[in-house]
Design a protein around this motif. Structure first.
Motif, PDB file in Angstrom:
ATOM      1  N   SER A  20     -18.843  17.216 -12.822  1.00  0.00           N
ATOM      2  CA  SER A  20     -19.345  17.293 -14.184  1.00  0.00           C
ATOM      3  C   SER A  20     -20.034  15.979 -14.543  1.00  0.00           C
ATOM      4  O   SER A  20     -19.631  14.911 -14.073  1.00  0.00           O
ATOM      5  N   CYS A  21     -21.039  16.092 -15.365  1.00  0.00           N
ATOM      6  CA  CYS A  21     -21.729  14.909 -15.870  1.00  0.00           C
ATOM      7  C   CYS A  21     -21.924  15.096 -17.364  1.00  0.00           C
ATOM      8  O   CYS A  21     -22.546  16.068 -17.797  1.00  0.00           O
ATOM      9  N   ALA A  22     -21.353  14.177 -18.139  1.00  0.00           N
ATOM     10  CA  ALA A  22     -21.486  14.230 -19.589  1.00  0.00           C
ATOM     11  C   ALA A  22     -22.539  13.225 -20.033  1.00  0.00           C
ATOM     12  O   ALA A  22     -22.477  12.049 -19.667  1.00  0.00           O
ATOM     13  N   ALA A  23     -23.491  13.708 -20.794  1.00  0.00           N
ATOM     14  CA  ALA A  23     -24.584  12.854 -21.274  1.00  0.00           C
ATOM     15  C   ALA A  23     -24.374  12.560 -22.753  1.00  0.00           C
ATOM     16  O   ALA A  23     -24.307  13.481 -23.560  1.00  0.00           O
ATOM     17  N   SER A  24     -24.277  11.305 -23.094  1.00  0.00           N
ATOM     18  CA  SER A  24     -24.171  10.915 -24.499  1.00  0.00           C
ATOM     19  C   SER A  24     -25.464  10.210 -24.912  1.00  0.00           C
ATOM     20  O   SER A  24     -26.122   9.568 -24.099  1.00  0.00           O
ATOM     21  N   GLY A  25     -25.819  10.381 -26.168  1.00  0.00           N
ATOM     22  CA  GLY A  25     -27.060   9.794 -26.649  1.00  0.00           C
ATOM     23  C   GLY A  25     -28.288  10.476 -26.092  1.00  0.00           C
ATOM     24  O   GLY A  25     -29.376   9.901 -26.071  1.00  0.00           O
ATOM     25  N   PHE A  26     -28.135  11.716 -25.668  1.00  0.00           N
ATOM     26  CA  PHE A  26     -29.226  12.452 -25.011  1.00  0.00           C
ATOM     27  C   PHE A  26     -29.732  13.507 -25.974  1.00  0.00           C
ATOM     28  O   PHE A  26     -29.093  14.513 -26.200  1.00  0.00           O
ATOM     29  N   THR A  27     -30.924  13.274 -26.527  1.00  0.00           N
ATOM     30  CA  THR A  27     -31.464  14.186 -27.525  1.00  0.00           C
ATOM     31  C   THR A  27     -32.830  14.729 -27.139  1.00  0.00           C
ATOM     32  O   THR A  27     -33.543  15.273 -27.967  1.00  0.00           O
ATOM     33  N   TYR A  28     -33.203  14.584 -25.898  1.00  0.00           N
ATOM     34  CA  TYR A  28     -34.529  14.974 -25.443  1.00  0.00           C
ATOM     35  C   TYR A  28     -34.621  16.474 -25.227  1.00  0.00           C
ATOM     36  O   TYR A  28     -33.683  17.108 -24.760  1.00  0.00           O
ATOM     37  N   SER A  29     -35.763  17.031 -25.548  1.00  0.00           N
ATOM     38  CA  SER A  29     -35.966  18.462 -25.356  1.00  0.00           C
ATOM     39  C   SER A  29     -36.678  18.745 -24.030  1.00  0.00           C
ATOM     40  O   SER A  29     -36.631  19.863 -23.537  1.00  0.00           O
ATOM     41  N   THR A  30     -37.312  17.749 -23.463  1.00  0.00           N
ATOM     42  CA  THR A  30     -37.970  17.893 -22.169  1.00  0.00           C
ATOM     43  C   THR A  30     -37.363  16.870 -21.210  1.00  0.00           C
ATOM     44  O   THR A  30     -37.354  15.675 -21.511  1.00  0.00           O
ATOM     45  N   TYR A  31     -36.862  17.337 -20.086  1.00  0.00           N
ATOM     46  CA  TYR A  31     -36.146  16.429 -19.200  1.00  0.00           C
ATOM     47  C   TYR A  31     -35.942  17.062 -17.834  1.00  0.00           C
ATOM     48  O   TYR A  31     -36.182  18.263 -17.641  1.00  0.00           O
ATOM     49  N   CYS A  32     -35.482  16.242 -16.931  1.00  0.00           N
ATOM     50  CA  CYS A  32     -34.970  16.704 -15.648  1.00  0.00           C
ATOM     51  C   CYS A  32     -33.568  16.115 -15.493  1.00  0.00           C
ATOM     52  O   CYS A  32     -33.379  14.895 -15.644  1.00  0.00           O
ATOM     53  N   LEU A  33     -32.599  16.955 -15.209  1.00  0.00           N
ATOM     54  CA  LEU A  33     -31.240  16.518 -14.909  1.00  0.00           C
ATOM     55  C   LEU A  33     -30.962  16.817 -13.446  1.00  0.00           C
ATOM     56  O   LEU A  33     -31.343  17.876 -12.952  1.00  0.00           O
ATOM     57  N   GLY A  34     -30.308  15.902 -12.784  1.00  0.00           N
ATOM     58  CA  GLY A  34     -30.094  16.147 -11.368  1.00  0.00           C
ATOM     59  C   GLY A  34     -28.907  15.416 -10.788  1.00  0.00           C
ATOM     60  O   GLY A  34     -28.250  14.606 -11.464  1.00  0.00           O
ATOM     61  N   ASP A  53     -36.316  23.825 -18.836  1.00  0.00           N
ATOM     62  CA  ASP A  53     -36.506  25.275 -18.925  1.00  0.00           C
ATOM     63  C   ASP A  53     -35.417  26.033 -18.172  1.00  0.00           C
ATOM     64  O   ASP A  53     -35.445  27.266 -18.116  1.00  0.00           O
ATOM     65  N   GLY A  54     -34.507  25.267 -17.574  1.00  0.00           N
ATOM     66  CA  GLY A  54     -33.407  25.894 -16.848  1.00  0.00           C
ATOM     67  C   GLY A  54     -33.717  26.255 -15.411  1.00  0.00           C
ATOM     68  O   GLY A  54     -32.946  26.970 -14.764  1.00  0.00           O
ATOM     69  N   ASN A  55     -34.818  25.750 -14.888  1.00  0.00           N
ATOM     70  CA  ASN A  55     -35.186  26.067 -13.506  1.00  0.00           C
ATOM     71  C   ASN A  55     -34.464  25.136 -12.537  1.00  0.00           C
ATOM     72  O   ASN A  55     -34.635  23.923 -12.610  1.00  0.00           O
ATOM     73  N   PRO A  56     -33.663  25.684 -11.621  1.00  0.00           N
ATOM     74  CA  PRO A  56     -32.944  24.843 -10.677  1.00  0.00           C
ATOM     75  C   PRO A  56     -33.723  24.601  -9.387  1.00  0.00           C
ATOM     76  O   PRO A  56     -34.630  25.356  -9.046  1.00  0.00           O
TER      77      PRO A  56
END
Length: 131
Positions: A20-34, A53-56
């Motif tokens: 699990s990875c918890a992101a705090s202070g993250f308010t961006y609508s466009t991003y890449c998480l990995g 967009d939810g594309n893995p």
């Protein structure tokens, strides 16, 4: 932005873990998480990513075994790891980028030229798979 990983540990070959990875202070609508990983003596490598967009996307080495997902209003990202192998042993790092698409983020990660203004990393969580 702060990223905090959890869920690593020691597991036998063929077992499963969920990071699990918890992101705090993250308010961006466009991003890449990995997720990236680094084994001792080896280069850091990309494991999986998901865009806003939810594309893995998955590295070939984990395709079919690992699943990346988001939760909690996209402030959490998970990595479900099944059928673990000893070669999956590594420190796993959560990453967030707010500038590039995931393809470009991965490219720049390998070039090691991502800006800390737009790119964030957690401290890592150790995954050890015993044979």
């Amino acid at each position: 932005v702060r990223l905090a990983e959890s869920g690593g540990g020691l597991v036998q070959e063929g077992g499963s873990l969920r990071l699990s990875c918890a992101a705090s202070g993250f308010t961006y609508s466009t991003y890449c998480l990995g997720w990236f990983r680094q084994a001792p003596g080896k280069e850091r490598e990309w494991v999986a990513s998901v865009d806003s967009d939810g594309n893995p996307g998955y590295a070939d080495s984990v395709k079919g075994r690992f699943t990346i997902s988001q939760g909690n209003g996209k402030k959490k990202v998970y990595l479900q790891m099944n059928s673990l192998k000893p070669e999956d042993t590594a420190m796993y790092y959560c990453m967030a980028d707010t500038r590039f698409t995931c393809d470009l983020t991965i490219k720049h990660a390998y070039q090691d030229d991502l800006s800390s203004d737009d790119n964030f990393w957690g401290q890592g969580t150790q995954v050890t798979v015993s044979s």
